[in-house]
Design an enzyme around this catalytic site. Structure first.
Site, PDB file in Angstrom:
ATOM      1  N   ARG A   1       0.422  -5.385  -7.191  1.00  0.00           N
ATOM      2  CA  ARG A   1       0.583  -6.782  -6.791  1.00  0.00           C
ATOM      3  C   ARG A   1       1.277  -7.549  -7.921  1.00  0.00           C
ATOM      4  NH1 ARG A   1      -2.301  -8.076  -2.303  1.00  0.00           N
ATOM      5  NH2 ARG A   1      -3.979  -6.632  -1.670  1.00  0.00           N
TER       6      ARG A   1
ATOM      7  N   ASP B   1       0.105   1.657   8.793  1.00  0.00           N
ATOM      8  CA  ASP B   1      -0.343   0.888   9.963  1.00  0.00           C
ATOM      9  C   ASP B   1       0.602   0.975  11.158  1.00  0.00           C
ATOM     10  OD1 ASP B   1      -2.702  -0.034   8.802  1.00  0.00           O
ATOM     11  OD2 ASP B   1      -1.703  -1.724   7.856  1.00  0.00           O
TER      12      ASP B   1
ATOM     13  N   ASP C   1       5.597  -5.658   5.699  1.00  0.00           N
ATOM     14  CA  ASP C   1       6.118  -7.002   5.944  1.00  0.00           C
ATOM     15  C   ASP C   1       6.040  -7.905   4.716  1.00  0.00           C
ATOM     16  OD1 ASP C   1       3.384  -7.155   6.005  1.00  0.00           O
ATOM     17  OD2 ASP C   1       3.261  -8.230   7.907  1.00  0.00           O
TER      18      ASP C   1
ATOM     19  N   ASP D   1       2.967  -0.979  12.056  1.00  0.00           N
ATOM     20  CA  ASP D   1       2.914  -2.282  12.715  1.00  0.00           C
ATOM     21  C   ASP D   1       4.188  -3.108  12.594  1.00  0.00           C
ATOM     22  OD1 ASP D   1       2.675  -2.665   9.997  1.00  0.00           O
ATOM     23  OD2 ASP D   1       1.034  -4.114  10.129  1.00  0.00           O
TER      24      ASP D   1
ATOM     25  N   THR E   1       4.440   2.055   5.633  1.00  0.00           N
ATOM     26  CA  THR E   1       3.076   1.564   5.819  1.00  0.00           C
ATOM     27  C   THR E   1       2.378   2.444   6.839  1.00  0.00           C
ATOM     28  OG1 THR E   1       1.725  -0.228   6.740  1.00  0.00           O
ATOM     29  CG2 THR E   1       4.025  -0.156   7.432  1.00  0.00           C
TER      30      THR E   1
ATOM     31  N   GLY F   1       0.820  -1.203   0.000  1.00  0.00           N
ATOM     32  CA  GLY F   1       0.000   0.000   0.000  1.00  0.00           C
ATOM     33  C   GLY F   1       0.855   1.254   0.000  1.00  0.00           C
TER      34      GLY F   1
ATOM     35  N   ARG G   1      -6.273  -3.431  10.088  1.00  0.00           N
ATOM     36  CA  ARG G   1      -6.824  -4.792  10.063  1.00  0.00           C
ATOM     37  C   ARG G   1      -6.231  -5.645  11.179  1.00  0.00           C
ATOM     38  NH1 ARG G   1      -5.732  -5.739   5.226  1.00  0.00           N
ATOM     39  NH2 ARG G   1      -3.855  -6.980   5.478  1.00  0.00           N
TER      40      ARG G   1
END
Length: 325
Positions: free
Chosen positions: A74, A130, A105, A132, A128, A13, A174
């Site tokens: 992708r 996120d 990741d 994370d 990212t 993303g 998510r």
């Protein structure tokens, strides 16, 4: 042997600040007399050989732009051994000796497999929203995404207060509640629902009732999309079955959070990490992610960054209840 040419690409993303990182990679490499090839559309471009030489002027005036000038896509073909073999042949033919991978990741996992099979060294840069990835306090794009959410919810609060409304606002996350936790505190949400915690609808209803007792005529609940109680729509419906004192509304911010001009923090973060990624690669390192810990640039093994869970800051949890009364 000193590298003469490296490649850089963005994968997964998009995140605001990726362009600052690309710019930093290109200019740092050129400063050290190393050529840079930009690889379009991530691993897909690696397989197809969609490369372009980048000079200093090619990355001018991109700091303020969201998204990524190298685009992202992708790649099903890269998941196959045949696709990776083709990517290696393209990389070898182009004279690329090392890669800088800006992504999350999944991107690091692909680069690690590619390195293991063909020996192409790489450095990962955490891009990212996120936030994370283990091994860095901040990932590129997180700060801007939070600012976007806060700006949107501030506007929602105006209409919520005007109409005695309860708003459930769904934010990205998510598997990680970093955006929800930080923005929920920043906007003064009555409740914050996270993937890392169990959501009890009855407990949520009781907190909303308590808010009404404190003369609140509107409430905001921030919901991470990966919350175990479901998304904002599902949770709003469950709450309405037990408590219907508010006019209830749901807002899903979605990909709005990915866009926009990167914040100062994301521009500086992207610049610092891109610079270090080049230095680490030229120093003969590989299989590491550059990150930021305690405001200093650090290096973490990619295996740790992927496999180890980055916990939420538990010190923020007490603020949710204490500041929402």
């Amino acid at each position: 042997m000193t590298m003469k040419k490296i490649g850089v690409f963005t994968s997964g993303g998009d995140a605001p600040g990726m362009n600052a990182c690309i710019r930093s990679v290109v200019r740092t490499a050129l400063f050290h007399e190393v050529e840079v090839m930009g690889i379009y559309e991530g691993f897909n471009g690696l397989v197809e050989g969609d490369f372009i030489p980048l000079n200093s002027r090619d990355v001018s005036n991109i700091l303020q732009r969201g998204g990524t000038i190298l685009r992202s896509a992708r790649s099903e073909s890269f998941r196959t051994s045949e696709g990776r073999q083709q990517a290696f042949e393209k990389v070898k033919a182009a004279g690329i000796e090392g890669l800088i991978v800006i992504g999350g990741d999944g991107s690091f996992t692909g680069a690690e497999i590619f390195h293991r099979e063909f020996g192409i060294p790489y450095i990962g840069v955490p891009g990212t929203i996120d936030n994370d990835l283990f091994g860095t306090d901040l990932t590129i794009g997180f700060d801007t995404a939070c600012n976007t959410v806060v700006e949107a919810v501030d506007k929602i609060k105006d209409t919520a207060a005007s109409h005695n409304r309860l708003f459930f606002v769904e934010v990205m996350g998510r598997d990680s509640g970093y955006i929800a936790l930080n923005t929920g505190i920043a906007v003064g949400a009555e409740e914050i629902l996270l993937p890392e915690t169990v959501t009890d609808i009855h407990d949520l209803v009781n907190k909303l009732k308590e808010s009404r007792k404190h003369k609140k005529n509107s409430s905001i609940v921030i919901v991470a999309e990966g919350d175990d109680g479901g998304g904002a729509l599902e949770i709003a419906q469950k709450v309405k079955q037990h408590y219907n004192e508010y006019d209830t509304r749901v807002t899903i911010l979605g990909h709005l959070q990915r866009g926009g001009k990167p914040s100062t923090i994301d521009r500086v973060l992207g610049s610092r990490l891109g610079h270090q990624a080049v230095l680490s690669l030229l120093d003969g390192k590989s299989d590491i992610m550059v990150g930021l810990q305690n405001w200093e640039v650090t290096e973490t093994s990619v295996q740790d960054s992927i496999q180890r869970k980055k916990p939420l800051r538990s010190s923020l949890f007490p603020l949710i209840d204490a500041l929402s009364i």
